[in-house]
Design an enzyme around this catalytic site. Sequence first.
Site, PDB file in Angstrom:
ATOM      1  N   LEU A  44     -16.249  -5.991  -6.632  1.00 24.96           N
ATOM      2  CA  LEU A  44     -15.042  -6.100  -5.801  1.00 24.96           C
ATOM      3  C   LEU A  44     -14.334  -4.751  -6.129  1.00 24.96           C
ATOM      4  CD1 LEU A  44     -12.423  -8.987  -5.517  1.00 24.96           C
ATOM      5  CD2 LEU A  44     -11.609  -6.711  -6.484  1.00 24.96           C
ATOM      6  N   LEU A  45     -13.709  -4.063  -4.884  1.00 24.12           N
ATOM      7  CA  LEU A  45     -12.794  -3.035  -5.130  1.00 24.12           C
ATOM      8  C   LEU A  45     -11.536  -3.548  -4.674  1.00 24.12           C
ATOM      9  CD1 LEU A  45     -13.130   0.442  -3.138  1.00 24.12           C
ATOM     10  CD2 LEU A  45     -11.545  -1.346  -2.411  1.00 24.12           C
ATOM     11  N   ASN A  46     -10.347  -2.977  -5.533  1.00 23.72           N
ATOM     12  CA  ASN A  46      -9.091  -3.318  -5.100  1.00 23.72           C
ATOM     13  C   ASN A  46      -8.307  -2.111  -5.086  1.00 23.72           C
ATOM     14  OD1 ASN A  46      -9.241  -4.414  -7.770  1.00 23.72           O
ATOM     15  ND2 ASN A  46      -7.244  -4.760  -7.568  1.00 23.72           N
ATOM     16  N   ASP A  47      -7.119  -2.005  -5.676  1.00 22.48           N
ATOM     17  CA  ASP A  47      -6.073  -0.712  -5.496  1.00 22.48           C
ATOM     18  C   ASP A  47      -6.898   0.498  -5.524  1.00 22.48           C
ATOM     19  OD1 ASP A  47      -4.930  -3.109  -6.031  1.00 22.48           O
ATOM     20  OD2 ASP A  47      -3.643  -2.361  -7.467  1.00 22.48           O
ATOM     21  N   GLN A  63      -9.736   0.419  -8.242  1.00 25.78           N
ATOM     22  CA  GLN A  63     -10.033  -0.756  -9.020  1.00 25.78           C
ATOM     23  C   GLN A  63     -11.319  -1.406  -8.967  1.00 25.78           C
ATOM     24  OE1 GLN A  63      -7.415  -2.746 -11.133  1.00 25.78           O
ATOM     25  NE2 GLN A  63      -7.350  -0.361 -11.651  1.00 25.78           N
ATOM     26  N   SER A 107      -3.927  -0.697 -12.355  1.00 21.24           N
ATOM     27  CA  SER A 107      -3.597   0.574 -11.434  1.00 21.24           C
ATOM     28  C   SER A 107      -2.532   1.589 -12.140  1.00 21.24           C
ATOM     29  CB  SER A 107      -3.077   0.012 -10.397  1.00 21.24           C
ATOM     30  OG  SER A 107      -3.837  -0.595  -9.493  1.00 21.24           O
ATOM     31  N   ARG A 167       3.615  -3.726 -14.794  1.00 18.41           N
ATOM     32  CA  ARG A 167       2.425  -2.825 -14.458  1.00 18.41           C
ATOM     33  C   ARG A 167       2.369  -1.493 -13.579  1.00 18.41           C
ATOM     34  NH1 ARG A 167       0.751  -8.088 -13.364  1.00 18.41           N
ATOM     35  NH2 ARG A 167       0.784  -8.565 -11.182  1.00 18.41           N
ATOM     36  N   ASP A 168       1.345  -0.921 -13.413  1.00 16.03           N
ATOM     37  CA  ASP A 168       1.148   0.024 -12.253  1.00 16.03           C
ATOM     38  C   ASP A 168       2.151   1.223 -12.321  1.00 16.03           C
ATOM     39  OD1 ASP A 168      -0.447  -2.004 -11.544  1.00 16.03           O
ATOM     40  OD2 ASP A 168       0.831  -2.982 -10.190  1.00 16.03           O
ATOM     41  N   GLU A 224       4.463  -5.208  -7.107  1.00 17.96           N
ATOM     42  CA  GLU A 224       3.122  -4.304  -7.465  1.00 17.96           C
ATOM     43  C   GLU A 224       3.358  -2.816  -7.143  1.00 17.96           C
ATOM     44  OE1 GLU A 224      -0.040  -7.325  -6.713  1.00 17.96           O
ATOM     45  OE2 GLU A 224       0.134  -7.531  -8.793  1.00 17.96           O
TER      46      GLU A 224
HETATM   47  C1  FRU Z   1      -2.772  -5.060  -7.167  1.00 16.85           C
HETATM   48  C2  FRU Z   1      -2.806  -5.478  -8.561  1.00 16.85           C
HETATM   49  C3  FRU Z   1      -2.146  -4.619  -9.599  1.00 16.85           C
HETATM   50  C4  FRU Z   1      -2.880  -4.402 -10.855  1.00 16.85           C
HETATM   51  C5  FRU Z   1      -4.434  -4.489 -10.364  1.00 16.85           C
HETATM   52  C6  FRU Z   1      -5.376  -5.060 -11.046  1.00 16.85           C
HETATM   53  O1  FRU Z   1      -3.575  -5.635  -6.285  1.00 16.85           O
HETATM   54  O2  FRU Z   1      -2.695  -6.637  -9.073  1.00 16.85           O
HETATM   55  O3  FRU Z   1      -0.687  -4.978  -9.782  1.00 16.85           O
HETATM   56  O4  FRU Z   1      -2.854  -3.172 -11.629  1.00 16.85           O
HETATM   57  O5  FRU Z   1      -4.311  -5.241  -8.860  1.00 16.85           O
HETATM   58  O6  FRU Z   1      -6.595  -5.026 -10.479  1.00 16.85           O
END
Ligand code: FRU
Length: 490
Positions: A44-47, A63, A107, A167-168, A224
């Site tokens: 899985l890819l996210n941010d 991510q 992130s 976070r972030d 976020e």
């Molecule tokens: C947003 C988030 C961020 C966090 C990251 C974790 O999609 O929830 O707040 O840093 O993804 O993967």
Amino acid sequence: MEWSREERYRRIEDESEKNLKELKEKVDNCPYRQKFHIQPKTGLLNDPNGFSYFNGEYHLFYQWFPLGPVHGVKYWYHLSSKDLVNWKDCGIGLKPDSYFDSHGVFSGTGLVKDDKLHLFYTGNTRDENWIRNPYQCLAIMDKNGEIKKMDKPLIKAPPKGYTDNFRDPKVLKNKEKYYCLIGAETQSNQGTIVYYESDDVLEWNLKGEISTKFKGNHSGFMWECPDYYEIEDKGVLMISPQGIEPEGDKYLNIFQSGYLVGDKIDFENGIFNHKDFYELDRGFDFYAPQTMEDENGRRILVGWFGLPGLNCVTDENGWAHCLTIPRELKLKGDRILQIPVKELEKLRKTERKVNFALNNEEKIIDDFNFRTYEMICDFNDFSGNYIGVKIRKGEDEETVFYYDLNEKKLVLDRSKSGKSCTDEYGVIRKCKMNCEKLKIQMFVDTSSVEIFVNDGEEVFTSRIFTKEDSNSISFFTDGNTKVKASIWSI
Ligand code: FRU
């Protein structure tokens, strides 16, 4: 398939070659793999993270949970590029291998200082009772691409009054100081930004909250991925708030992502005077965008082509999600325009052009289609109730985008866009727009469409999982319109 905690916190380093190979084969056989979007090789890819320009190249991380299509223990995966189109695979950038990021390298930002790329991120940790503590951390990349983490975190815990949703970090330089903006939730469940100040990016002093008028019922419990930049003489704060209720055509996705344009933030006093909150994107799949300024002074955005808390059609094939194409940002009043970066023209291969009039009909043009493409259509002199275009048309499939002249709304209908697993959030997205003329620019990849209207005034970003032979394009109106369109295979 349900993933146990143990499975989700399994490290790729501990996985057998055989299992990794099997997973990779499963992913490679997926019919929905993208052609020109950044996607994970497995998992899985996210941010997007650490988006920056350093040492003559763009750097972009994301991510990543490598072992399957779930939010497990996160890594930063690293890519670099000279042109935002061709990306070099630089492998894993940051691993969750320290006491301050044992449960995920979350992130954060890339910032160039002293000829080094500074990577600020949140180290996610859980204790034996699964109580979370987020640390704000720093790793430094040199010109050889070697990344070293600092041996201790910069900020050890959220300050009093805030939950563990903290976070972030977005780190930026303003005048002679550095500021670190952190997405936060107050103890009374208000989303906000807490910020710190520093002279050297190592020692950070808590300043407080950035105070905004965006508060209360319709502003979410957690913000976020903050991002802030100055453009012309304005300040733009971008956030991804969680917990905003739907309101008419707005806020229909599980979580939102939008911006506030205002005066430049007064960092001394933490004051931001701004206009209304607008969603950045009107489609079904967009979240957690990041921006950077390149060496030509362009402000460029990349977003996550996905959302938290939702399944993806490709889960059964061992992977999920991708990043959006890069978009250049411009300012128009209190609105942001998003324009696909010019470099994407490099992707254009075979071109076809058409020019015709439509009179109360739906028309498919012979040979005017590809599987993956960019298309630009201009509609002029129109009348009637609607004008629009259908893409990915097949026997029982079509993805419809049109302008409703009565309601003055743009509409994206993906009710017949093939497989879906998020229909509970609706299958139609709309937004208000006053169109004298209509220009639609679309980027269609194997399983996605990004639609830019009137040079980036509105954007609809959506995944679509259609059959391999559903590829026709039609133009339609119940009135009259002139149509001029070009398509390029990609
Ligand atoms: C947003 C988030 C961020 C966090 C990251 C974790 O999609 O929830 O707040 O840093 O993804 O993967």
